[in-house]
Design an enzyme around this catalytic site. Structure first.
Site, mmCIF file in Angstrom:
data_model
loop_
_atom_site.group_PDB
_atom_site.id
_atom_site.type_symbol
_atom_site.label_atom_id
_atom_site.label_comp_id
_atom_site.label_asym_id
_atom_site.label_seq_id
_atom_site.Cartn_x
_atom_site.Cartn_y
_atom_site.Cartn_z
ATOM 1 N N GLU A 232 59.527 44.180 74.506
ATOM 2 C CA GLU A 232 59.462 43.246 75.559
ATOM 3 C C GLU A 232 60.252 42.284 74.553
ATOM 4 O O GLU A 232 61.207 41.350 75.310
ATOM 5 C CB GLU A 232 57.809 41.823 74.655
ATOM 6 C CG GLU A 232 56.763 42.566 75.227
ATOM 7 C CD GLU A 232 55.768 42.843 74.402
ATOM 8 O OE1 GLU A 232 54.494 43.205 74.669
ATOM 9 O OE2 GLU A 232 55.159 41.894 73.427
ATOM 10 N N ASP A 303 47.450 44.720 67.014
ATOM 11 C CA ASP A 303 46.194 43.828 67.170
ATOM 12 C C ASP A 303 46.142 44.139 65.821
ATOM 13 O O ASP A 303 45.530 42.484 64.955
ATOM 14 C CB ASP A 303 44.951 43.675 67.492
ATOM 15 C CG ASP A 303 45.472 44.454 69.663
ATOM 16 O OD1 ASP A 303 46.134 43.064 69.838
ATOM 17 O OD2 ASP A 303 45.135 44.921 70.149
#
Length: 517
Positions: A232, A303
């Site tokens: 990303e 996460d």
């Protein structure tokens, strides 16, 4: 309460060591955190393969077990709840079986779902992994082609109430269409009101964290933290990152561009097996190193990482220490199959496992032989490391970057007394070894009792001997021993005695440290 555990939330602002008690203390703070974003349901179906199907050369999996777990933003919420936060989740699901299952699992974890909207035209995003013999064979993704406008409007209308009185807001944007306008604009407006000085009804803005496939659309929010992964970050920078450890240097060269593109006060780039790297707008940086596992079915470590990072920093832990804690939590999860969470108890046990990990010189030599056979460079440093503080962690991170394996040699308790006087050490060597070993940048810890590290250096023969302080190589007694076998002495920018003495004085005077990021 442990003798090392500070009292009051303010006491955490000076905490640098990852001690066994720390996860329990953070859970006791129980910060209120809202997770808003793309909630999903993960399926893990396992079975046996004994034949190929007739229609195509594809294996037939006879499914024996089916397990489901909250995924995406829902997994982040589950991790926060498992670590002790008071969690609410905001998002959109369908009224399908997957949506019913997901809502039920979140509620069973004690998560507030009043802002989790369902709509009959919505398909709950579901990702089913089909595996056999520990190997994922196929993943089936099921999601909506478009999010119903009525559901978006309902979520947007509830955003301001969802962030009210929260200590942190964590945005999980995986690009499924839930966090487009009007939801995004409503969230930016709601947090702007909370943070506006002098605005009628305004309150302190919560810690704002963006975990998004593309953080750039959230730049107007001016988040406190964004957490892109390496791919990303590369897309934001429009470049291709090299493989391996070179990614860190490549990302570091573009730190200003990352900060500008995201509008964030700090960017944490996650690098899988290479850990993470932090860049802050004030010029600070920090590295963590992963302790990877070979588990083929592990999922959701990112996460867990962002959940632990948000919980720790919102509860008052400094950002760099929060990053170290988050790395430790992720290290726990990668050793578990499926979509897993890291609980307070698991994280405490993981940190406790570093107690009594100091190796003898003989055992350390055997371990280092393995690393050298793999072409890895050994870095050795030594010191008392009595009361861990930011100078220590910065110094050890610098030392790690000089090679592949970092060994920290601790002065024994008697050696510290000879050097510092009868009132030291504050912490016994077992405690000092445990907190040093818990740092992700440290690979091995050993203890020595000699006046200098020369005997240990001659046994270990590290490629690099690192020392911090007001020294030059010529001033160190150890330099000749290192150079005699072809090693190198590196002087790092840290003055240990001045910093440690100040911390010890504060402890004895009963004064709190000034707030730290």
């Amino acid at each position: 309460m442990s003798p090392q555990e500070p009292s009051g939330r303010g006491g955490l602002s000076g905490q640098r060591a990852l001690s066994e008690w720390l996860p329990r203390r953070l859970a006791a703070e129980s910060p209120a955190i809202t997770v808003i974003g793309d909630v999903m349901l993960d399926g893990w179906w396992n079975g046996n393969i004994e034949r190929l199907c007739r229609e195509a050369p594809a294996p037939v999996v006879d499914v024996t077990t089916r397990e489901f777990a909250p995924g995406g933003a829902a997994n982040t919420a589950m991790n926060l709840a498992a670590l002790g936060a008071r969690v609410s989740v905001a998002g959109i699901i369908g009224t399908d079986d997957a949506g019913v299952t997901l809502r039920k699992k979140l509620m069973e974890a004690g998560i507030d779902v009043r802002n989790l909207y369902d709509h009959p035209s919505m398909v709950t995003t579901t990702k089913i992994r089909i595996s056999s013999g520990g190997q994922v064979m196929l993943r089936i993704d099921d999601s909506a082609s478009a999010v119903p406008e009525e559901a978006l409007a309902a979520l947007a209308a509830s955003v301001r109430a969802a962030v009210e009185l929260q200590e942190a807001v964590l945005v999980c944007d995986y690009g499924t269409g839930v966090l487009v306008d009007p939801v995004r604009s409503s969230l930016i407006a709601a947090l702007a009101v909370r943070g506006a000085d002098g605005a009628e009804g305004a309150t302190a803005r919560p810690l704002t964290v963006i975990d998004a496939h593309d953080p750039r659309p959230w730049a107007g929010l001016q988040p406190d933290l964004v957490t892109p992964n390496a791919q990303e970050a590369a897309r934001m920078l429009d470049l291709r990152l090299p493989d391996g450890a070179g990614r860190v240097d490549a990302v570091a060269r573009h730190r200003e561009a990352l900060l500008a593109a995201t509008g964030a006060r700090a960017v944490v780039v996650t690098l899988d097996r290479d850990g993470t790297v932090l860049f802050s707008a004030d010029g600070g940086s920090h590295r963590t190193w992963a302790r990877p596992a070979a588990e083929k079915q592990a999922s959701g470590a990112g996460d867990t990482f962002v959940a632990a990072l948000t919980l720790a920093h919102s509860a008052g832990l400094p950002l760099t220490a929060s990053l170290d804690l988050a790395q430790a939590a992720a290290d726990v999860v990668v050793h578990q199959p499926g979509t897993s969470v890291c609980s307070t108890a698991q994280l405490s046990r993981h940190l406790a496992s570093f107690a009594d990990t100091a190796l003898s010189a003989e055992e350390l030599i055997r371990q280092l032989e393995v690393h050298r056979s793999q072409g890895q460079r050994i870095v050795l440093t030594n010191g008392c490391f009595d009361v861990l503080h930011s100078g220590h962690t910065r110094y050890l991170n610098q030392a790690k970057q000089l090679g592949d394996v970092l060994v920290v040699a601790l002065n024994s308790d008697e050696s510290v007394r000879r050097l510092k006087g009868p009132g030291r050490p504050i912490n016994a060597v077992a405690d000092r070894a445990a907190v040093i070993a818990a740092l992700s940048c440290v690979d091995y810890v050993t203890v020595f009792d000699t006046p200098t590290a020369i005997p240990l250096i001659e046994q270990l023969r590290p490629e690099v001997y690192a020392k911090g302080g007001d020294y030059t190589p010529e001033m160190l007694e150890e330099t000749k021993s290192v150079e005699d076998y072809g090693g190198r002495v590196a002087i790092l920018d840290y003055v240990a005695e001045r910093s440690t003495t100040a911390v010890v004085k504060r402890i004895r005077d009963g004064k709190e440290a000034s707030p730290a990021n």
